[in-house]
Design a protein around this motif. Structure first.
Motif, PDB file in Angstrom:
ATOM      1  N   MET A   1       0.755  -1.323  -0.372  1.00 38.87           N
ATOM      2  CA  MET A   1       0.309  -0.076   0.093  1.00 38.87           C
ATOM      3  C   MET A   1       1.254   1.074  -0.112  1.00 38.87           C
ATOM      4  SD  MET A   1      -2.829   1.307   2.789  1.00 38.87           S
ATOM      5  CE  MET A   1      -3.515  -0.294   2.885  1.00 38.87           C
ATOM      6  N   ILE A   2       0.600   2.610  -0.469  1.00 32.88           N
ATOM      7  CA  ILE A   2       1.143   3.387  -0.795  1.00 32.88           C
ATOM      8  C   ILE A   2       0.966   3.983   0.974  1.00 32.88           C
ATOM      9  CG2 ILE A   2       1.437   3.439  -2.930  1.00 32.88           C
ATOM     10  CD1 ILE A   2      -0.949   5.866  -3.000  1.00 32.88           C
ATOM     11  N   ASN A   3       2.352   5.356   1.102  1.00 32.42           N
ATOM     12  CA  ASN A   3       1.855   6.210   2.062  1.00 32.42           C
ATOM     13  C   ASN A   3       0.856   6.573   1.900  1.00 32.42           C
ATOM     14  OD1 ASN A   3       2.875   7.965   4.095  1.00 32.42           O
ATOM     15  ND2 ASN A   3       4.814   8.047   3.568  1.00 32.42           N
ATOM     16  N   LYS A   4      -0.213   6.550   3.454  1.00 29.92           N
ATOM     17  CA  LYS A   4      -1.099   7.464   2.635  1.00 29.92           C
ATOM     18  C   LYS A   4      -1.073   9.061   3.245  1.00 29.92           C
ATOM     19  CE  LYS A   4      -5.165   4.241   2.840  1.00 29.92           C
ATOM     20  NZ  LYS A   4      -5.889   3.331   3.490  1.00 29.92           N
ATOM     21  N   LYS A   5       0.023   9.097   3.950  1.00 33.37           N
ATOM     22  CA  LYS A   5       0.300   9.733   4.818  1.00 33.37           C
ATOM     23  C   LYS A   5       0.970  11.534   3.516  1.00 33.37           C
ATOM     24  CE  LYS A   5       1.818  13.524   8.407  1.00 33.37           C
ATOM     25  NZ  LYS A   5       2.772  13.367   9.477  1.00 33.37           N
ATOM     26  N   VAL A   6       2.121  10.657   2.418  1.00 33.83           N
ATOM     27  CA  VAL A   6       2.238  11.473   1.364  1.00 33.83           C
ATOM     28  C   VAL A   6       1.093  11.772   0.779  1.00 33.83           C
ATOM     29  CG1 VAL A   6       3.841  11.073  -0.122  1.00 33.83           C
ATOM     30  CG2 VAL A   6       4.700   9.744   2.065  1.00 33.83           C
ATOM     31  N   LEU A   7       0.270  10.673   0.331  1.00 32.10           N
ATOM     32  CA  LEU A   7      -0.893  10.713  -0.236  1.00 32.10           C
ATOM     33  C   LEU A   7      -1.088  12.514  -0.018  1.00 32.10           C
ATOM     34  CD1 LEU A   7      -2.306  10.409  -2.223  1.00 32.10           C
ATOM     35  CD2 LEU A   7      -4.295   8.861  -1.550  1.00 32.10           C
ATOM     36  N   ASP A   8      -1.664  12.096   0.937  1.00 36.78           N
ATOM     37  CA  ASP A   8      -3.237  13.071   2.254  1.00 36.78           C
ATOM     38  C   ASP A   8      -2.139  14.112   1.481  1.00 36.78           C
ATOM     39  OD1 ASP A   8      -5.184  13.560   2.973  1.00 36.78           O
ATOM     40  OD2 ASP A   8      -4.073  14.217   4.442  1.00 36.78           O
ATOM     41  N   LYS A   9      -0.482  14.372   1.349  1.00 40.34           N
ATOM     42  CA  LYS A   9       0.229  15.636   1.505  1.00 40.34           C
ATOM     43  C   LYS A   9      -0.293  16.379   0.041  1.00 40.34           C
ATOM     44  CE  LYS A   9       4.174  17.296   3.316  1.00 40.34           C
ATOM     45  NZ  LYS A   9       5.850  16.354   3.667  1.00 40.34           N
ATOM     46  N   VAL A  10       0.126  15.365  -0.959  1.00 39.10           N
ATOM     47  CA  VAL A  10      -0.556  15.683  -2.872  1.00 39.10           C
ATOM     48  C   VAL A  10      -1.759  16.506  -2.887  1.00 39.10           C
ATOM     49  CG1 VAL A  10      -0.190  14.227  -4.567  1.00 39.10           C
ATOM     50  CG2 VAL A  10       0.921  13.984  -2.781  1.00 39.10           C
ATOM     51  N   LEU A  11      -2.780  15.441  -2.554  1.00 40.35           N
ATOM     52  CA  LEU A  11      -4.104  15.506  -2.902  1.00 40.35           C
ATOM     53  C   LEU A  11      -4.105  17.161  -2.195  1.00 40.35           C
ATOM     54  CD1 LEU A  11      -5.696  12.389  -1.526  1.00 40.35           C
ATOM     55  CD2 LEU A  11      -4.842  13.188  -4.096  1.00 40.35           C
ATOM     56  N   LYS A  12      -3.770  17.744  -1.471  1.00 34.52           N
ATOM     57  CA  LYS A  12      -3.427  19.255  -1.247  1.00 34.52           C
ATOM     58  C   LYS A  12      -3.596  19.866  -1.943  1.00 34.52           C
ATOM     59  CE  LYS A  12      -4.472  18.916   4.551  1.00 34.52           C
ATOM     60  NZ  LYS A  12      -3.964  17.844   4.136  1.00 34.52           N
ATOM     61  N   ARG A  13      -2.239  19.526  -2.862  1.00 32.77           N
ATOM     62  CA  ARG A  13      -2.104  20.633  -3.634  1.00 32.77           C
ATOM     63  C   ARG A  13      -1.913  20.205  -4.820  1.00 32.77           C
ATOM     64  NH1 ARG A  13       3.975  21.160  -3.553  1.00 32.77           N
ATOM     65  NH2 ARG A  13       4.008  23.260  -2.428  1.00 32.77           N
ATOM     66  N   VAL A  14      -3.474  18.586  -5.751  1.00 29.94           N
ATOM     67  CA  VAL A  14      -3.488  18.876  -6.726  1.00 29.94           C
ATOM     68  C   VAL A  14      -5.064  19.522  -7.098  1.00 29.94           C
ATOM     69  CG1 VAL A  14      -2.200  16.664  -7.247  1.00 29.94           C
ATOM     70  CG2 VAL A  14      -4.613  16.578  -6.142  1.00 29.94           C
ATOM     71  N   GLU A  15      -5.555  19.984  -8.438  1.00 24.63           N
ATOM     72  CA  GLU A  15      -6.502  19.350  -8.889  1.00 24.63           C
ATOM     73  C   GLU A  15      -7.173  18.945  -9.319  1.00 24.63           C
ATOM     74  OE1 GLU A  15      -8.238  20.695 -13.177  1.00 24.63           O
ATOM     75  OE2 GLU A  15      -6.011  20.910 -13.135  1.00 24.63           O
ATOM     76  N   LYS A  16      -8.630  19.348  -8.587  1.00 26.30           N
ATOM     77  CA  LYS A  16      -9.456  18.086  -8.040  1.00 26.30           C
ATOM     78  C   LYS A  16      -9.023  16.823  -7.877  1.00 26.30           C
ATOM     79  CE  LYS A  16     -12.726  19.250 -12.595  1.00 26.30           C
ATOM     80  NZ  LYS A  16     -12.493  18.030 -13.707  1.00 26.30           N
ATOM     81  N   PRO A  17      -8.851  16.729  -5.903  1.00 27.00           N
ATOM     82  CA  PRO A  17      -8.569  15.872  -5.667  1.00 27.00           C
ATOM     83  C   PRO A  17      -9.248  14.690  -5.547  1.00 27.00           C
ATOM     84  CG  PRO A  17      -9.344  17.880  -4.213  1.00 27.00           C
ATOM     85  CD  PRO A  17      -9.388  17.898  -5.272  1.00 27.00           C
ATOM     86  N   ALA A  18     -10.186  14.999  -5.725  1.00 26.18           N
ATOM     87  CA  ALA A  18     -11.251  13.558  -5.597  1.00 26.18           C
ATOM     88  C   ALA A  18     -11.349  12.518  -6.748  1.00 26.18           C
ATOM     89  CB  ALA A  18     -12.703  14.579  -5.624  1.00 26.18           C
TER      90      ALA A  18
END
Lengths: 222, 615
Positions: free
Chosen positions: B1-18
């Motif tokens: 499984m990927i690192n969810k904490k890193v994913l969360d950080k990344v999702l805050k910076r991208v367009e349309k995270p959903a």
């Protein structure tokens, strides 16, 4: 009748936009047999109004919407029925009847309480967090840049957010993680987003933050 | 499984995270560790496009309804997300378990359009999976592909281990079952692929075949490299759609997608035989679902999704034999839920005022018609059996019912096309406009807007035009200029496709194995999301063409010889090559072929469901 419902927005669903949420509630209402009142006209849709948008990426225990129904039902039944079709991270936790004299959500709810957890980048330096925050709160002017719409253009304007910041305290410090509790205004009369507050702390105090790492949850609003 | 904490950080910076979170209504939450075969369905485009694809919803539910299997999803991350993923070492992951795609047993791509091929390579790379099939051993997933473009699988033959040709509802489960059997007794990639090629109809494993070329670049021979596998691959087709698996649930995206509604598939196949249309040939014969079955499905889908629109999906929905009854009964059953019915595209000859009246009972949509060609002669060439009277009638109905927004679709670069045919596009458009404004004042309802869209014709395999050379980019631009000058009315919006995009599509769609190299080079040059005008980069493609040493004229623009072995000749898609050739010659004389509901034209499909029923 009209019902006001308080709901949560947790986990990954914090990434749903305001419009996504409206569509989610519309679909969810269609899936129930609740006597929802629909608007007349070209594209009928449920008479639903949501409170002020929560910034993308922020969790909440206390969001609100108002809904109009064509028949009287108990707010509790409304909550139970709708919760059956809502995703687990968006659930109604309170519902009560309101009437036409009840002020709208945006006028009656304009204060939010956030828990903010964020990584610090103060490695060796000794920083007195509480003192720094006290000094921060003693500032008369805390200016941040806000993007605003002026006509068709987007401009950045400097805004003093100090009047909108009611309370701020350090809850916990653990290794390089700090947890703040903040009470701020959210609404048309004054608004602070969690990220704006953290940027200001990072800028005005000795507490240096890794702003990408923050997690925020709205724990109360009134 | 990927690192969810890193994913969360990344999702805050991208367009349309959903786009990247999953968790939609009706998504599955099965335990990956408890499943015998882990399948990940990959759509080589962005989430909103992929989620609008009906096949995804069917296969997703089909596989997850089986206890032993799990199906998760992955899509091409948008540019911003890809950059963050590469920067933070996040590999391509599935939306459901956030598990690296690399850790699945089977990675299945759907091939909906050629311009998504570079995204396939990019997704493999993002997943840290070797791009070439020959470089992947048992540590990596088996990479399979299906969908309409798999009917010419050769351009992807270097990258894909196994293709499934035809409809996937039955064969997918057969592939998974075979995989399960092989996994239980020590999995060997080679053995699994061999068994699949040998025993499952519709399966094509390119590495078991060899292709030779003549000096002039055409194919000289094709042969099998191992015994016991078929020389001709027969497409899979489901015999009875009412008995076929149909999901009662659909995933419901949180963010707005291209088709944000229920897609109710009412039939497969098409009887018109339009000569440019690949789907019309490869999905033959027509097979309808019953009204009873459709009503039951529609009710379940509304209940499980909460959507307010049902789109009646098929290649030509107005052809459904009991359309009036179906729409009437759907609306009767669902009107109290404020559910509306929409038709994706209307055929000019079969639309009736009753149908229009029915669809607008709840909400009005804009209407789209596709005359395809501007003159009657050219419409006869392509066997589009509609005439101007049909258009006048249909548009007349539409205006009378209060529709004021009309879209017309045309193609340019069709065989035998002249300037006169092209100018017919303008004439038809102005005619529609005049029809609106010549109505009595009280009947001019709404704000009239006509959109005339012209696309560049791309000859496709398994159509009678498969031998025809595409117009050059210059020819297309001349035609666009000719048309552009004649559209001067603010009420008519004239749109056209980028000829350079259609040119690349033409090279790939009728390509052979050597096109794999072009696709690889294009990906290396940075091509991805080529179907998006915002990211299509012709210069990069031009470089890739130069680097790969292929002759684009050979693939796109040359008229092919009838004797030539075509790269896709080894696939039996239904209609015979003789049929296609006969249709090609009829087209040159502008002779029409009747709809096969009227008379069997003998296209050569074995055990055709139509034969004996209608004639």
């Amino acid at each position: 009748m009209k019902i006001r419902a308080k709901y949560t927005k947790l986990g990954y669903l914090k990434y749903l936009s305001h419009l996504d949420l409206i569509r989610l509630f519309n679909r969810s209402l269609t899936r129930t047999n609740l006597p929802v009142k629909f608007s007349e006209g070209y594209n009928p849709h449920p008479k639903l109004s949501l409170g002020n948008p929560l910034p993308l990426g922020i969790e909440s225990m206390c969001e609100y919407f108002d809904i109009e129904l064509t028949e009287n039902i108990s707010p509790n039944d409304f909550m139970i029925t709708l919760n059956k079709v809502l995703p687990k991270d968006i659930k109604i936790i309170e519902a009560f009847e309101i009437d036409e004299f009840t002020p709208s959500i945006s006028t009656s709810i304009c204060i939010s309480v956030y828990d903010l957890v964020v990584d610090t980048v103060n490695l060796d330096e000794e920083v007195d967090y509480n003192l720094e925050i006290t000094k921060f709160l003693n500032l008369e002017n805390i200016e941040i840049e806000k993007k605003k719409k002026k006509g068709r253009n987007k401009i950045t304007a400097k805004v003093n957010i100090r009047p909108f910041l009611h309370k701020l305290s350090v809850e916990k410090i653990e290794k390089n993680i700090v947890k703040f509790n903040a009470t701020v205004m959210t609404g048309e009369k004054g608004n602070i987003k969690p990220i704006e507050l953290l940027k200001a702390i990072d800028f005005y105090t000795m507490i240096k933050l890794d702003l990408d790492s923050f997690e925020a949850i709205k724990i109360d609003s009134f | 499984m990927i690192n969810k904490k890193v994913l969360d950080k990344v999702l805050k910076r991208v367009e349309k995270p959903a786009r990247y979170i999953g968790l939609e209504e009706n998504s599955h939450n099965k335990d990956l560790n408890n499943s015998k075969v882990k399948f990940v369905f990959a759509f080589p485009d962005v989430y909103e496009v992929g989620m609008s694809h009906l096949g995804l919803h069917i296969l997703y539910n089909l596989i997850n309804d089986e206890d032993d299997y799990v199906c998760e999803r992955t899509f091409a991350p948008w540019f911003d997300m890809e950059a963050h993923m590469r920067e933070n070492n996040i590999e391509l992951f599935s939306l459901e378990s956030k598990e690296e795609v690399k850790n699945f047993d089977i990675l299945g791509f759907t091939l909906q359009y050629e311009l998504s091929y570079t995204n396939i390579l990019n997704m493999l790379d993002l997943a840290s999976i070797p791009i070439y099939s020959k470089d992947r051993d048992e540590r990596y997933p088996i990479v399979i592909a299906g969908g309409p473009c798999a009917f010419n699988p050769e351009p992807l033959s270097d990258f894909i281990d196994l293709f499934l040709i035809g409809e996937g509802e039955e064969a997918t489960l057969e592939i998974l079952e075979l995989y399960k059997k092989h996994k239980e007794s020590g999995f060997k990639k080679e053995n699994f692929l061999y068994e699949a090629a040998k025993s499952i109809e519709g399966v094509y494993v390119p590495s078991f075949y060899e292709v030779g070329y003549n000096q002039d670049n055409t194919i000289s021979f094709r042969k099998t490299l191992v015994p016991g596998i078929p020389e001709t691959i027969k497409k899979r087709r489901v015999k009875n759609l009412d008995k076929m698996y149909s999901p009662s649930k659909m995933l419901v995206p949180y963010i707005e997608t291209v088709h944000d509604r229920i897609a109710l598939e009412i039939f497969r196949g098409c009887t018109h035989g339009c000569r440019f249309c690949q789907a019309g040939f490869i999905y033959r014969p027509i097979r309808e679902k019953s009204v009873e079955n459709l009503i039951t499905q529609a009710k379940k889908l509304v209940e499980s999704t909460g959507y307010d629109t049902i789109s009646l999906s098929s290649l030509s929905s107005c052809d459904y034999s009991q359309l009036d009854l179906l729409i009437h009964r759907l609306l009767d059953n669902l009107e109290n839920k404020y559910v509306g019915v929409s038709l994706p595209s209307l055929r000019l000859d079969s639309i009736s005022i009753d149908i229009l009246k029915e669809i607008e009972r709840v909400r009005k949509t804009s209407l789209t018609f596709a005359p395809e060609a501007g003159s009657q002669r050219l419409r006869d060439v392509i066997n589009k059996g509609v005439d101007e009277i049909d258009l006048e009638k249909a548009v007349g109905y539409a205006f009378k019912e209060g529709y004021s927004k009309i879209k017309l679709y045309f193609m340019m670069g069709l065989p035998t096309e002249t300037n006169e045919d092209l100018l017919g596009i303008r004439d038809l458009s102005y005619k529609v406009k005049d029809m609106f404004f010549n109505r009595p004042k009280e009947e001019k309802i709404g704000n009239f807007q006509l959109t005339t869209s012209v696309s560049c014709f791309v000859p496709k395999p398994f159509t009678p035009f498969q031998w025809f050379g595409q117009n050059s980019i210059e020819e297309f631009y001349e035609k666009i200029d000719l048309l552009k000058k004649t559209f001067k009315d603010p009420k008519i919006k004239f749109n056209y496709h980028d000829p350079r995009v259609s040119y690349i599509e033409a090279i790939i769609s009728r390509g052979d194995r050597r096109i794999s190299n072009l696709i690889f080079k294009a990906w290396e040059c940075g091509c991805k999301f080529d179907g998006w005008s915002s990211s299509f980069n012709f210069e990069n493609w031009q470089n890739a063409i130069d680097n790969s040493g292929i002759d684009p004229y050979f693939y796109a623009n040359r008229n092919r010889d009838f004797e030539e072995i075509l790269p896709w000749d080894f696939i039996n898609a239904g209609p015979t090559k003789k049929t296609l050739l006969r249709e090609y010659f009829k087209s040159l004389e502008a002779k029409k072929t009747p709809d096969c509901r009227e008379v069997c034209n003998g296209c050569g499909i074995d055990n055709c469901e139509m034969r004996g029923v209608f004639n």
